[in-house]
Design a protein around this motif. Sequence first.
Motif, mmCIF file in Angstrom:
data_model
loop_
_atom_site.group_PDB
_atom_site.id
_atom_site.type_symbol
_atom_site.label_atom_id
_atom_site.label_comp_id
_atom_site.label_asym_id
_atom_site.label_seq_id
_atom_site.Cartn_x
_atom_site.Cartn_y
_atom_site.Cartn_z
ATOM 1 N N ILE A 168 0.806 -1.214 0.000
ATOM 2 C CA ILE A 168 0.000 0.000 0.000
ATOM 3 C C ILE A 168 0.844 1.272 0.000
ATOM 4 O O ILE A 168 0.443 2.293 -0.559
ATOM 5 N N ALA A 169 2.028 1.218 0.618
ATOM 6 C CA ALA A 169 2.859 2.420 0.693
ATOM 7 C C ALA A 169 3.983 2.418 -0.334
ATOM 8 O O ALA A 169 4.521 3.480 -0.674
ATOM 9 N N GLY A 170 4.353 1.240 -0.818
ATOM 10 C CA GLY A 170 5.441 1.170 -1.783
ATOM 11 C C GLY A 170 6.791 1.469 -1.143
ATOM 12 O O GLY A 170 6.908 1.612 0.069
ATOM 13 N N TYR A 171 7.801 1.570 -1.980
ATOM 14 C CA TYR A 171 9.153 1.866 -1.501
ATOM 15 C C TYR A 171 9.607 3.184 -2.106
ATOM 16 O O TYR A 171 10.015 3.247 -3.263
ATOM 17 N N ILE A 172 9.518 4.236 -1.312
ATOM 18 C CA ILE A 172 9.968 5.565 -1.727
ATOM 19 C C ILE A 172 10.948 6.067 -0.670
ATOM 20 O O ILE A 172 10.528 6.453 0.424
ATOM 21 N N PRO A 173 12.252 6.018 -0.942
ATOM 22 C CA PRO A 173 13.240 6.463 0.052
ATOM 23 C C PRO A 173 12.935 7.858 0.575
ATOM 24 O O PRO A 173 12.653 8.779 -0.182
ATOM 25 N N GLY A 174 12.958 7.976 1.886
ATOM 26 C CA GLY A 174 12.696 9.250 2.534
ATOM 27 C C GLY A 174 11.233 9.563 2.718
ATOM 28 O O GLY A 174 10.884 10.541 3.379
ATOM 29 N N VAL A 175 10.356 8.741 2.130
ATOM 30 C CA VAL A 175 8.907 8.984 2.220
ATOM 31 C C VAL A 175 8.190 7.803 2.866
ATOM 32 O O VAL A 175 7.431 7.973 3.815
ATOM 33 N N THR A 176 8.424 6.597 2.345
ATOM 34 C CA THR A 176 7.764 5.405 2.890
ATOM 35 C C THR A 176 8.764 4.313 3.268
ATOM 36 O O THR A 176 8.361 3.174 3.513
ATOM 37 N N GLU A 177 10.038 4.640 3.317
ATOM 38 C CA GLU A 177 11.067 3.633 3.590
ATOM 39 C C GLU A 177 11.195 3.384 5.098
ATOM 40 O O GLU A 177 11.912 4.078 5.803
ATOM 41 N N THR A 178 10.486 2.378 5.586
ATOM 42 C CA THR A 178 10.625 1.965 6.969
ATOM 43 C C THR A 178 11.827 1.015 7.090
ATOM 44 O O THR A 178 12.413 0.615 6.084
ATOM 45 N N ILE A 179 12.168 0.629 8.292
ATOM 46 C CA ILE A 179 13.337 -0.235 8.496
ATOM 47 C C ILE A 179 13.191 -1.577 7.762
ATOM 48 O O ILE A 179 14.142 -2.012 7.089
ATOM 49 N N PRO A 180 12.053 -2.280 7.874
ATOM 50 C CA PRO A 180 11.943 -3.551 7.132
ATOM 51 C C PRO A 180 12.123 -3.378 5.624
ATOM 52 O O PRO A 180 12.761 -4.221 4.968
ATOM 53 N N LEU A 181 11.586 -2.296 5.062
ATOM 54 C CA LEU A 181 11.771 -2.054 3.626
ATOM 55 C C LEU A 181 13.225 -1.733 3.319
ATOM 56 O O LEU A 181 13.759 -2.157 2.291
ATOM 57 N N ALA A 182 13.873 -0.982 4.200
ATOM 58 C CA ALA A 182 15.287 -0.651 3.994
ATOM 59 C C ALA A 182 16.142 -1.914 3.988
ATOM 60 O O ALA A 182 17.075 -2.039 3.181
ATOM 61 N N ILE A 183 15.815 -2.859 4.856
ATOM 62 C CA ILE A 183 16.558 -4.119 4.916
ATOM 63 C C ILE A 183 16.381 -4.903 3.616
ATOM 64 O O ILE A 183 17.356 -5.372 3.011
ATOM 65 N N TYR A 184 15.138 -5.032 3.179
ATOM 66 C CA TYR A 184 14.847 -5.834 1.987
ATOM 67 C C TYR A 184 15.522 -5.263 0.752
ATOM 68 O O TYR A 184 16.180 -5.996 -0.003
ATOM 69 N N PHE A 185 15.396 -3.972 0.533
ATOM 70 C CA PHE A 185 15.930 -3.384 -0.689
ATOM 71 C C PHE A 185 17.447 -3.206 -0.623
ATOM 72 O O PHE A 185 18.101 -3.177 -1.661
ATOM 73 N N ALA A 186 18.005 -3.087 0.569
ATOM 74 C CA ALA A 186 19.457 -3.072 0.700
ATOM 75 C C ALA A 186 20.024 -4.445 0.325
ATOM 76 O O ALA A 186 21.041 -4.551 -0.377
#
Length: 227
Positions: A168-186
């Motif tokens: 629902i929020a997608g991956y937008i660095p600085g906007v919707t990038e939570t820690i779990p998303l940061a881990i996955y995309f890193a």
Amino acid sequence: MTPYDLSPLFLSLKVAGISTICVFIVSIALARLMVRKEFLGKSIVDAFILLPLVLPPTVIGFALIVLFGVNGPLGILLENLFGFRVVFTWIGAAIASFVVSLPLMYQSVLAAFEKVDPRWENVGRTMGVSEWRIFRTVTFPLAWPGILAGVILAFARAIGEFGATLMIAGYIPGVTETIPLAIYFAYEAGQMDKAIFWVVIISALGVAAIGWVNYWRRKNAIRIGRE
């Protein structure tokens, strides 16, 4: 100084904090209703509240998109009334965290309310005390240990939400990038040092939350034992 942008940490705390406050209010209202009232379809309502515990995150995310998407009923309503969209915003992440953490908080509060002896509440009623005052001065203090445990668990669950948030929020660095998303995309980008950094951070937050609950329970048990 860390070489990494800490915005995922601040955003995760913001999203988890707001969703936990909302979960706190809603779960107390729902649990109080379920404990004290009998009505047709009560078991169905209870099952619906607990449903996110057994549904895959993708199903929850899909349901949120259907409701809050550009063409969804709630999405259209919010955009017409307030002029903002939920999809691809941190608000969407907060809503996803709310949905997945509500059952945990609800279960804890429900169990806490069920342990409160109704006789204590009836004493207040015989004295003509209002229901709100009975709840505020009798029920809530007696149920507080279970409520507090639910708050911590809900916060920990909210800060670790991934699947529904991504949908629902997608991956937008600085906007919707939570820690779990940061881990996955890193990890997807081969940035293992960055992924490990955020894994350590979120693990530390989880351990701190659970450790604090255990400490508080032991402290409370000792105090009750002395009394």
